[in-house]
Design a protein around this motif. Structure first.
Motif, short mmCIF file in Angstrom:
data_model
loop_
_atom_site.label_atom_id
_atom_site.label_comp_id
_atom_site.label_asym_id
_atom_site.label_seq_id
_atom_site.Cartn_x
_atom_site.Cartn_y
_atom_site.Cartn_z
N ASP A 116 -44.49 69.31 -6.60
CA ASP A 116 -43.54 68.20 -6.31
C ASP A 116 -41.95 68.87 -6.40
O ASP A 116 -41.35 68.18 -5.25
CB ASP A 116 -43.65 67.08 -7.53
CG ASP A 116 -44.98 66.52 -7.44
OD1 ASP A 116 -45.74 66.43 -6.37
OD2 ASP A 116 -45.16 65.95 -8.33
N GLN A 117 -41.64 69.69 -7.10
CA GLN A 117 -40.36 70.37 -6.89
C GLN A 117 -40.30 71.07 -5.50
O GLN A 117 -39.05 70.94 -4.84
CB GLN A 117 -39.98 71.07 -7.99
CG GLN A 117 -39.93 70.36 -9.42
CD GLN A 117 -39.66 71.34 -10.49
OE1 GLN A 117 -38.75 71.79 -10.57
NE2 GLN A 117 -40.40 71.27 -11.41
N PHE A 118 -41.17 71.55 -5.29
CA PHE A 118 -41.29 72.56 -4.05
C PHE A 118 -41.13 71.61 -2.61
O PHE A 118 -40.18 71.88 -1.82
CB PHE A 118 -42.66 73.25 -3.89
CG PHE A 118 -42.83 74.28 -2.54
CD1 PHE A 118 -42.08 75.40 -2.69
CD2 PHE A 118 -43.44 73.64 -1.57
CE1 PHE A 118 -42.24 76.20 -1.51
CE2 PHE A 118 -43.74 74.60 -0.56
CZ PHE A 118 -43.04 75.57 -0.27
N ILE A 119 -42.01 70.51 -2.83
CA ILE A 119 -41.88 69.43 -1.69
C ILE A 119 -40.39 68.79 -1.37
O ILE A 119 -39.69 68.65 -0.44
CB ILE A 119 -42.93 68.56 -1.70
CG1 ILE A 119 -44.29 69.18 -1.66
CG2 ILE A 119 -42.80 67.46 -0.65
CD1 ILE A 119 -44.57 70.14 -0.19
N ALA A 120 -39.92 68.57 -2.68
CA ALA A 120 -38.49 67.79 -2.92
C ALA A 120 -37.62 68.77 -2.23
O ALA A 120 -36.34 68.13 -1.63
CB ALA A 120 -38.19 67.45 -4.25
N LEU A 122 -47.08 75.24 3.86
CA LEU A 122 -46.45 76.49 3.59
C LEU A 122 -46.78 76.74 2.16
O LEU A 122 -47.04 78.01 1.54
CB LEU A 122 -44.54 76.44 3.52
CG LEU A 122 -43.99 77.56 2.97
CD1 LEU A 122 -44.18 78.85 4.07
CD2 LEU A 122 -42.50 77.36 2.94
N TRP A 123 -46.94 75.70 1.21
CA TRP A 123 -47.60 75.71 -0.13
C TRP A 123 -48.84 76.27 -0.01
O TRP A 123 -49.25 77.21 -0.88
CB TRP A 123 -47.35 74.35 -0.75
CG TRP A 123 -48.06 74.23 -2.14
CD1 TRP A 123 -49.40 74.17 -2.40
CD2 TRP A 123 -47.45 74.72 -3.16
NE1 TRP A 123 -49.34 74.15 -3.86
CE2 TRP A 123 -48.39 74.79 -4.33
CE3 TRP A 123 -45.89 75.01 -3.72
CZ2 TRP A 123 -48.04 74.78 -5.70
CZ3 TRP A 123 -45.81 75.29 -5.16
CH2 TRP A 123 -46.71 75.00 -6.26
N THR A 124 -49.87 75.83 0.63
CA THR A 124 -51.30 75.74 0.65
C THR A 124 -51.39 77.45 1.27
O THR A 124 -52.39 78.17 0.73
CB THR A 124 -51.94 74.99 1.50
OG1 THR A 124 -51.79 73.69 1.21
CG2 THR A 124 -53.40 75.34 1.51
N SER A 125 -50.74 77.55 2.33
CA SER A 125 -51.06 78.93 3.16
C SER A 125 -50.45 80.35 2.67
O SER A 125 -50.77 81.29 3.20
CB SER A 125 -50.74 78.85 4.70
OG SER A 125 -51.60 77.88 4.94
N VAL A 126 -49.28 79.86 1.95
CA VAL A 126 -48.35 81.16 1.54
C VAL A 126 -48.22 81.06 0.14
O VAL A 126 -48.49 82.10 -0.65
CB VAL A 126 -47.15 81.12 2.18
CG1 VAL A 126 -46.00 82.31 1.87
CG2 VAL A 126 -47.00 80.99 3.72
#
Length: 211
Positions: A134-138, A145-149
């Protein structure tokens, strides 16, 4: 002594005997509002008798749920000669003792409620900060980017390290350290400067297994 007087005394004697023999052994559980006086009156006994039978040291301390053995052997005449003021005083003292249990229970409930509220507040605060994702998306990161990296590189662990590389995106540069927000911005800047866009960086990572 005339016949009428004898008859009156006989009737009185019979009544007294009946009251003395109308006895029973019983167990009584104290209820809210009970006093030793009221219990004694309702079971044809006396406060002193209850104290003696149950080995009660303090007549002013009885509790809701406490059980008494009632040996109803006290004569009604003993109760009759008890001064009214003494009976009232005993009743008030006993009532105060029973009533005192309620504030203690109320205080315990209040403390439990306060602890529960504190735990709820702590949970709410934690939820407000959000998970690492959630913090990453915010902070501007994307789901791709989250899923692939991020996940292949660090498993989503902001403190992941293999000794050489560190952070969500596993790098030896300064942006691999710090908060989730600062690492996210570092990843976005790195993807744009090195690959031209986040999408290109993702494609490269998927094709090569590193970035």
């Amino acid at each position: 002594m005339n016949k009428k007087v004898l008859t009156a005394l006989t009737v009185a004697g019979i009544a007294t005997a009946a009251m003395a023999t109308d006895v029973s052994a019983d167990t009584y559980t104290v209820k809210s509002g009970d006093t030793l006086s009221s219990i004694a009156a309702n079971h044809n006994t006396t406060v002193d008798r209850i104290l003696n039978v149950n080995k009660i040291a303090d007549a002013n301390m009885i509790f809701v749920g406490e059980q008494f053995e009632l040996d109803d052997q006290a004569a009604a005449t003993t109760q009759a000669v008890t001064p009214a003021s003494s009976a009232v005083a005993t009743q008030q003292s006993a009532a105060t003792s029973v009533a005192s249990v309620a504030p203690a229970a109320s205080e315990a409930t209040s403390q439990a409620t306060s602890s529960s509220s504190a735990a709820t507040t702590q949970t709410s605060t934690s939820s407000a900060s959000g998970s690492t994702y959630d913090q990453f998306i915010a902070a501007g990161g994307t789901s791709a980017l989250w899923t692939s990296v991020v996940m292949p590189e660090s498993g989503g662990n902001v403190n992941a390290s293999n000794g050489q590389y560190h952070g969500l995106g596993q790098t030896n540069q300064s942006w691999g350290y710090g908060s989730v927000a600062s690492q996210t911005q570092g990843m976005l800047n790195y993807a744009t400067s090195r690959y031209g866009s986040v999408e290109n960086a993702i494609a490269f990572r998927v094709a090569n297994g590193w970035w």
